[in-house]
Scaffold this active site. Structure first.
Site, PDB file in Angstrom:
ATOM      1  N   HIS A   1       0.822  -1.223   0.000  1.00 58.66           N
ATOM      2  CA  HIS A   1       0.000   0.000   0.000  1.00 58.66           C
ATOM      3  C   HIS A   1       0.849   1.264   0.000  1.00 58.66           C
ATOM      4  O   HIS A   1       0.367   2.330  -0.365  1.00 58.66           O
ATOM      5  CB  HIS A   1      -0.926   0.001   1.217  1.00 58.66           C
ATOM      6  CG  HIS A   1      -2.023  -1.013   1.083  1.00 58.66           C
ATOM      7  ND1 HIS A   1      -3.305  -0.690   0.720  1.00 58.66           N
ATOM      8  CD2 HIS A   1      -2.003  -2.362   1.212  1.00 58.66           C
ATOM      9  CE1 HIS A   1      -4.031  -1.785   0.652  1.00 58.66           C
ATOM     10  NE2 HIS A   1      -3.267  -2.820   0.957  1.00 58.66           N
TER      11      HIS A   1
ATOM     12  N   ASP B   1       3.378   9.412  -0.836  1.00 57.61           N
ATOM     13  CA  ASP B   1       2.172   8.684  -0.446  1.00 57.61           C
ATOM     14  C   ASP B   1       1.944   7.577  -1.463  1.00 57.61           C
ATOM     15  O   ASP B   1       2.024   7.826  -2.672  1.00 57.61           O
ATOM     16  CB  ASP B   1       0.979   9.670  -0.491  1.00 57.61           C
ATOM     17  CG  ASP B   1      -0.025   9.427   0.610  1.00 57.61           C
ATOM     18  OD1 ASP B   1      -0.114   8.284   1.074  1.00 57.61           O
ATOM     19  OD2 ASP B   1      -0.727  10.376   1.003  1.00 57.61           O
TER      20      ASP B   1
HETATM   21  P1  ADQ Z   1      -3.030   6.048   4.799  1.00 62.34           P
HETATM   22  O1  ADQ Z   1      -1.634   6.524   4.987  1.00 62.34           O
HETATM   23  O2  ADQ Z   1      -3.820   5.809   6.017  1.00 62.34           O
HETATM   24  O3  ADQ Z   1      -3.063   4.735   3.925  1.00 62.34           O
HETATM   25  P2  ADQ Z   1      -4.941   7.552   2.954  1.00 62.34           P
HETATM   26  O4  ADQ Z   1      -4.894   6.853   1.660  1.00 62.34           O
HETATM   27  O5  ADQ Z   1      -5.014   9.021   2.819  1.00 62.34           O
HETATM   28  O6  ADQ Z   1      -3.720   7.242   3.892  1.00 62.34           O
HETATM   29  O7  ADQ Z   1      -6.212   7.076   3.751  1.00 62.34           O
HETATM   30  C1  ADQ Z   1      -6.608   7.693   4.942  1.00 62.34           C
HETATM   31  C2  ADQ Z   1      -8.041   7.286   5.253  1.00 62.34           C
HETATM   32  O8  ADQ Z   1      -8.364   7.730   6.565  1.00 62.34           O
HETATM   33  C3  ADQ Z   1      -9.040   7.903   4.296  1.00 62.34           C
HETATM   34  O9  ADQ Z   1      -9.946   6.923   3.887  1.00 62.34           O
HETATM   35  C4  ADQ Z   1      -9.740   8.988   5.122  1.00 62.34           C
HETATM   36  O10 ADQ Z   1     -11.104   9.125   4.830  1.00 62.34           O
HETATM   37  C5  ADQ Z   1      -9.584   8.473   6.539  1.00 62.34           C
HETATM   38  N1  ADQ Z   1      -9.454   9.613   7.468  1.00 62.34           N
HETATM   39  C6  ADQ Z   1      -8.488  10.546   7.486  1.00 62.34           C
HETATM   40  N2  ADQ Z   1      -8.704  11.436   8.464  1.00 62.34           N
HETATM   41  C7  ADQ Z   1      -9.840  11.066   9.080  1.00 62.34           C
HETATM   42  C8  ADQ Z   1     -10.575  11.570  10.203  1.00 62.34           C
HETATM   43  N3  ADQ Z   1     -10.186  12.621  10.916  1.00 62.34           N
HETATM   44  N4  ADQ Z   1     -11.680  10.904  10.558  1.00 62.34           N
HETATM   45  C9  ADQ Z   1     -12.083   9.804   9.871  1.00 62.34           C
HETATM   46  N5  ADQ Z   1     -11.416   9.283   8.832  1.00 62.34           N
HETATM   47  C10 ADQ Z   1     -10.313   9.899   8.441  1.00 62.34           C
HETATM   48  C11 ADQ Z   1      -2.097   3.847   3.317  1.00 62.34           C
HETATM   49  C12 ADQ Z   1      -1.068   4.504   2.386  1.00 62.34           C
HETATM   50  C13 ADQ Z   1      -1.782   5.343   1.346  1.00 62.34           C
HETATM   51  C14 ADQ Z   1      -2.784   4.473   0.579  1.00 62.34           C
HETATM   52  C15 ADQ Z   1      -3.672   3.693   1.529  1.00 62.34           C
HETATM   53  C16 ADQ Z   1      -4.520   2.659   0.789  1.00 62.34           C
HETATM   54  O11 ADQ Z   1      -0.155   5.312   3.128  1.00 62.34           O
HETATM   55  O12 ADQ Z   1      -0.860   5.914   0.442  1.00 62.34           O
HETATM   56  O13 ADQ Z   1      -3.603   5.300  -0.221  1.00 62.34           O
HETATM   57  O14 ADQ Z   1      -2.903   2.982   2.494  1.00 62.34           O
HETATM   58  O15 ADQ Z   1      -3.735   1.808   0.034  1.00 62.34           O
END
Ligand code: ADQ
Length: 499
Positions: free
Chosen positions: A174, A386
């Site tokens: 990921h 990311d």
């Molecule tokens: P993450 O680093 O966790 O994932 P991201 O892809 O942005 O990053 O996902 C974050 C998730 O958390 C989103 O679905 C968002 O809606 C949720 N979120 C963020 N802030 C929130 C809040 N305050 N309350 C509720 N929900 C919140 C890792 C990798 C990424 C990759 C994903 C999936 O680092 O690059 O996109 O896995 O493969």
């Protein structure tokens, strides 16, 4: 169900976390946030299957009988079975906080100065992967489709092989895979690429990640062969042959768009807009992590307020931060830094009726998050690196009127899909990022429409179901409909919680 094949997802954490309210004895469960859970939960739920992962709590703190009674109802509630892996405090410290969060996570995000290359971390990483392998053996059979997720579990296929157990193991990373100059800093670099080659498929988010992996392999085997073209190739290296792919993860577009158009969200959006007193909303939604470029985003906003004074009182930044890895010192420091920058900017620019930055440090329910996405005139993602970044896609999915502007870091995986229509920025370049904020603020409705409708089309076409279908197809020539719909996967007779 064809051939009795079940979909088994394996990841570091179960999609629920256990917690106790302050001064209460009773354990409760909460669905975890985070990209992986957001992406995979709807799929397993609709199609049957089970999930193997760590409970998120050290076993010393858990009463095992209680654990069974909590996870049973939770499995029912979320619609698929949860199989726990139990780790003691020492294993958690060295495998999770140590190797995973203080070596691979920073290194793979190009931040080698945040790494601590302790050998005890490496030993624990292997040891815990052996524990995972035992749980996998106890619950799965040769027919099952084992979908192993992310950097915590790279050695799992090798562990199973060493135990002389045959399983169909497929791997998805990921996070990003770094360039060779960075990867070579890892003391266990050759072991890690060899371990990846033990999977039948190794899948990355983007072409860039896949190319980096193949470049690294070439260092350890100059005679390696790559056959094929396109998103899936076959690689022969280090005496093994495996398929290597790139497939960008996505979101459940329809669900986000449906909730965004609900009356409840509409009503809350109107309330929120009224509270903005005519100011536009610039939104940041991030896990509180040093890879997300949150200080850089705040500083770019400060520069925008300095350089483009017409933005003052007219553009408010709302930064939503989801707490993350609070036990790791670097994360605690980051929280402190962010709070400092916010209070400086608010101190400098606030007026009697306006505060430039509002922020919340909590995980919010989905409807609330979607209300924020619907209300925000601009969303801003400034990741320093990311794997994909789901927030950028979720924002677009919720823009049901095809308006709004996405400012997106060129270092997020989603930039390769959205680069034509998002405003791409280098988050290290404060001036041009500030310029993008001003440009987004003044963008015409027509331009917003053209850009947003095009991004939404692309994300809708390649949603999370497209991603899963393609992963199954490239792995084993399967489709989602080869797995049962809306039915809990039966457990094998020998299944038991490993205690
Ligand atoms: P993450 O680093 O966790 O994932 P991201 O892809 O942005 O990053 O996902 C974050 C998730 O958390 C989103 O679905 C968002 O809606 C949720 N979120 C963020 N802030 C929130 C809040 N305050 N309350 C509720 N929900 C919140 C890792 C990798 C990424 C990759 C994903 C999936 O680092 O690059 O996109 O896995 O493969």
């Amino acid at each position: 169900m064809k051939d009795g094949m079940r979909l088994v997802v394996i990841s570091n954490r179960l999609p629920v976390s256990l917690f106790k309210e302050e001064e209460e004895e009773e354990w409760k469960t909460r669905q975890s946030s985070g990209g992986l859970v957001t992406a995979l939960s709807p799929v397993i739920k609709d199609r049957g299957g089970f999930w193997i992962g760590w409970t998120g709590t050290a076993r010393e703190d858990l009463d095992l009988k209680v654990l069974k009674t909590i996870l049973g109802p939770s499995s029912k509630e979320i619609g698929y079975r949860l199989i726990p892996v139990l780790l003691n405090q020492d294993e958690v410290d060295n495998y999770y906080h140590g190797f995973s969060n203080e070596i691979i996570w920073p290194l793979f995000h190009d931040l080698q100065n945040n790494c601590y290359f302790y050998p005890r971390y490496w030993n624990a990483y292997n040891y815990v992967n052996n524990i995972f392998a035992d749980v996998v053996i106890g619950h799965s059979n040769q027919n099952d489709f084992l979908w192993v997720n992310d950097y915590h579990l790279i050695p799992l296929a090798r562990s199973l092989k060493e135990k002389k157990v045959e399983r169909n193991c497929f791997f998805f990373l990921h996070i990003t895979f770094p360039s060779r100059d960075i990867f070579l800093k890892l003391p266990w670099r050759q072991e890690l690429v060899k371990d990846l080659m033990e999977y039948r498929l190794v899948c990355f988010q983007t072409w860039r990640d896949r190319r980096n992996f193949i470049d690294c392999l070439r260092i350890f085997d100059p005679h390696m062969k790559v056959q094929g073209r396109g998103p899936v190739v076959t690689v022969e290296a280090l005496g093994r042959s495996t398929r290597v792919a790139s497939l960008p993860i996505s979101i459940d577009f329809r669900t986000f768009a449906d909730i965004a158009s609900s009356n409840a969200v509409e009503a809350k959006m109107n309330e929120l807009k009224t509270s903005m007193l005519g100011s536009k909303l610039l939104l940041g939604v991030d896990r509180l992590d040093y890879t997300k470029g949150i200080p850089q985003k705040l500083q770019a906003y400060r520069t925008a307020l300095e350089t483009y004074p017409h933005l003052r009182e007219k553009l408010t930044l709302f930064q939503l931060l989801v707490p993350s890895r609070e036990d790791v010192p670097a994360y605690r420091d980051l929280k402190r830094d962010i709070e400092q920058i916010i209070s400086q900017i608010n101190g400098e620019f606030s007026t009697s009726g306006w505060v430039p930055i509002r922020h919340a440090y909590k995980s919010v329910p989905r409807e609330e998050l979607i209300t924020m996405y619907r209300t925000a005139d601009i969303a801003m993602v400034t990741s320093l690196k990311d794997g994909m970044n789901l927030v950028s896609k979720e924002y677009c999915a919720c823009r049901i009127n095809n308006d709004g502007v996405l400012i997106l870091s060129e270092f997020a995986g989603s930039a390769s899909q959205l680069k034509k229509n998002a405003l791409l920025v280098n988050p290290y370049d404060r001036e041009t990022t500030a310029e993008a904020i001003d440009r987004a603020f003044s963008m015409s409705e027509k331009e917003q429409y053209n850009r947003m409708s095009s991004m939404r089309r692309s994300i809708r076409r390649r949603d999370v179901f497209w991603w899963v279908n393609n992963f199954l197809r490239v792995s084993m020539n399967r489709e989602l409909h080869d797995f049962p719909e809306r039915e809990m996967a039966p457990l094998l007779p020998q299944s038991r919680v490993r205690v």
